[in-house]
Design a protein around this motif. Structure first.
Motif, PDB file in Angstrom:
ATOM      1  N   GLU A   1      15.129  -2.761  -1.100  1.00 14.54           N
ATOM      2  CA  GLU A   1      14.114  -3.498  -0.345  1.00 14.54           C
ATOM      3  C   GLU A   1      14.690  -4.698   0.412  1.00 14.54           C
ATOM      4  O   GLU A   1      14.251  -5.016   1.516  1.00 14.54           O
TER       5      GLU A   1
ATOM      6  N   TYR B   1      13.089  -5.393   4.245  1.00 16.25           N
ATOM      7  CA  TYR B   1      11.743  -5.930   4.065  1.00 16.25           C
ATOM      8  C   TYR B   1      11.327  -6.891   5.182  1.00 16.25           C
ATOM      9  O   TYR B   1      10.193  -6.828   5.659  1.00 16.25           O
TER      10      TYR B   1
ATOM     11  N   ASN C   1       7.101  -2.820   3.879  1.00 13.80           N
ATOM     12  CA  ASN C   1       7.236  -1.716   2.922  1.00 13.80           C
ATOM     13  C   ASN C   1       7.411  -0.358   3.593  1.00 13.80           C
ATOM     14  O   ASN C   1       7.255   0.672   2.947  1.00 13.80           O
TER      15      ASN C   1
END
Length: 66
Positions: free
Chosen positions: A34, A38, A43
């Motif tokens: 992530e 991000y 997401n």
């Protein structure tokens, strides 16, 4: 990855382990943790991967490692 015998494989490593540790040569690497996407993609990992593969990868360079 390209294995020592010349065969190809799609692999994953944990914690950023270098494939050279396993006698492999990386043809292309993509960080899907992530933290790598991000800020720009929130997401939306599929959109991040699409952008990576279509706009950022230098496929001639990847092919040169074959």
């Amino acid at each position: 990855m390209k294995n020592a015998d010349g065969s190809l494989a799609i692999t994953k490593t944990e914690n950023g382990v270098n494939p050279l540790c396993f006698g492999q040569t990386a043809l292309l690497g993509c960080d899907v943790w992530e933290h790598s996407y991000y800020i720009d993609f929130r997401n939306a990992r599929p959109k991040y991967l699409e952008n990576f593969l279509n706009n950022l990868v230098n496929w001639d360079n990847v092919a040169s490692r074959l």
